[in-house]
Design an enzyme around this catalytic site. Structure first.
Site, PDB file in Angstrom:
ATOM      1  CE1 TYR A 142     -39.179 -52.365  -2.729  1.00  0.00           C
ATOM      2  CE2 TYR A 142     -37.795 -53.395  -1.058  1.00  0.00           C
ATOM      3  CZ  TYR A 142     -39.049 -53.008  -1.507  1.00  0.00           C
ATOM      4  OH  TYR A 142     -40.162 -53.247  -0.736  1.00  0.00           O
ATOM      5  CG  ASP A 237     -31.367 -48.416   1.242  1.00  0.00           C
ATOM      6  OD1 ASP A 237     -30.970 -49.111   2.197  1.00  0.00           O
ATOM      7  OD2 ASP A 237     -32.496 -48.543   0.737  1.00  0.00           O
ATOM      8  CE  LYS A 265     -32.904 -56.550   3.344  1.00  0.00           C
ATOM      9  NZ  LYS A 265     -33.815 -57.485   2.797  1.00  0.00           N
TER      10      LYS A 265
END
Ligand code: PMP
Length: 425
Positions: A142, A237, A265
């Site tokens: 994702y 990523d 994050k």
């Protein structure tokens, strides 16, 4: 009706599905989401005052626990000076320097406001510098919800079984090729066939959005070699793995340098942020230096950068990661030996401070094997834990996290609770 149920009904009047991000709605496990009032250290409290030990940790950012006092101080000190200027600040240089010290491959970095924005921008950059249109990704990874990446996506895409989102034009999906993670053969075939048309290969070096899946030995080395051979930009990523698996993320852990890296994050210490960076020859193609446009009103926001700096400074002490690993061993090693001893149809995948229990015998090495998990059993396990005030991811296809604030004594109790539940499921 309890307070969370009341609020959930009310929320649905004006917010689609009652939530601002789909997996929060508990559709993957059923039931009503808990509305959260506050958090401190490893705990969150719902609006009824129930205290839960939290393993979601805001989906990863809170590696120091909820409401860490140094992070809170950094946020409040900055808020008193101003919340946003839309002009450069010294803090952006400080955060960029910290990021570079963790990720030597990130020679230059640009701050944005979310992981999605980082990925969306990095894809445009990769296409801009190569002049190629196609992008390559892995099934079950994702990368946020930018159009080109919502193809066989993990996380919410997996939870809701939506392989490709409505609203993404077919012409665009045709430019994205998705292949299984951990399969060097298919990667090589794909690069042989389409290599000269592919701008970049983007992947989570350690996927966390189909649950935790570990790269096979040498997989990432082969990925690096093959992308170099075919002149395809390699994008890691590391929105979840960055500052999580090690200070320098998966790149430090596996000794591999990506061409471009996405972060999010932890880099914002729990505030909205994202970042992308990498080799200067690529990054210098961004406006105002180059012709690839990218911008943001709140990019490099001083409060988010302050929270990020306070967090990263603490993580620079590498003892933090050894301590997290020790805690994770404490929680998971006895579970693993019980699963093995009793031949339970479960697979526990973990790395550093991340773990997922799959309800399948496994091994779980890619999206297809993750999808063999019995999600009905996962839902039962989730609710059994919740009833014991243990808050884990409300979907099989996510990762659970521990923080530096999770005390060993509590992990011991959680371990007992998990074992008791697994034994009766
Ligand atoms: N990449 C990865 C690996 C992620 O896990 C996520 C979010 N979970 C994103 C990108 C998107 O980040 P955001 O939700 O901040 O847009």
């Amino acid at each position: 009706m309890n307070r969370s149920e009341q609020l959930f009904q009310e929320a649905q009047k004006f917010i689609p599905g009652g939530v601002n991000s789909p997996v929060r709605a508990f559709r993957g496990v059923g039931g009503t989401p808990r509305f959260i009032e506050k958090g401190k250290g490893p705990f969150i409290w719902d609006v009824e005052g129930n205290r839960y030990i939290d393993f979601v940790m805001s989906w990863g950012p809170l590696i120091l626990g909820h409401s860490d006092s140094e992070v809170v101080k950094a946020i409040s000190d900055q808020a008193k000076k101003g919340t946003s200027f839309g002009a450069p600040t010294e803090k952006e240089i400080e955060l960029a320097t910290l990021i570079h010290s963790a990720f030597p491959s990130v020679e230059k970095v640009r701050l944005v406001s979310s992981g999605t924005e980082a990925v969306m921008s990095v894809i445009r950059l990769a296409r801009g510098v190569t002049g190629r249109k196609k992008i390559l990704k892995c099934d079950g990874c994702y990368h946020g919800h930018a159009d080109s990446l919502l193809i066989k996506a993990g996380s919410g895409g997996a939870t809701f079984g939506i392989p490709n989102s409505a609203g993404v034009p077919e012409e665009l999906t045709q430019l994205t090729i998705s292949i299984p993670f951990n399969d060097v053969g298919i990667l090589e075939q794909t690069l042989k066939k389409f290599g000269t048309e592919i701008a970049c290969f983007i992947l989570e070096p350690v996927p966390a959005n189909m649950g935790v899946v570990l790269p096979k030995p040498d997989y990432l080395t082969k990925v690096r070699q093959l992308t170099k051979k075919y002149g395809v930009i390699l994008i890691f990523d590391e929105v979840i793995t960055g500052f999580r698996l090690a200070f320098g993320g998966a790149q430090e852990l596996y000794g591999i340098k990506a061409d471009l890296t996405c972060l999010g994050k932890i880099v914002g210490g729990g505030l909205p942020i994202g970042a992308f960076g990498g080799r200067s020859i690529f990054m210098d193609e961004l406006a105002p230096e180059g012709k690839v446009y990218q911008a943001g009103t709140l990019s490099g926001n001083p409060i988010a950068t302050s929270a990020g700096i306070a967090t990263l400074k603490r993580l620079k002490n590498k003892k933090v990661y050894a301590e997290l690993r020790k805690k994770m061993d404490y929680l998971c090693a006895p579970l693993e030996s019980e699963i093995k001893k009793r031949g339970l149809p479960l697979t526990l995948n973990r790395i550093g401070s991340c773990f997922t229990i799959f309800f399948t015998k496994g091994p779980v090495t890619d999206f297809a094997s993750a999808n063999r998990s019995d999600t009905k059993k996962y839902a039962k396990y989730f609710h059994a834990l919740l009833s014991k005030c243990v808050y884990t991811a409300p979907s099989q296809f996510e990762t659970n996290f521990i923080s530096t604030a999770h005390p060993i004594s509590h992990l011991k109790n959680v371990r007992k609770v998990i074992l008791a539940i697994l034994n009766v499921l």
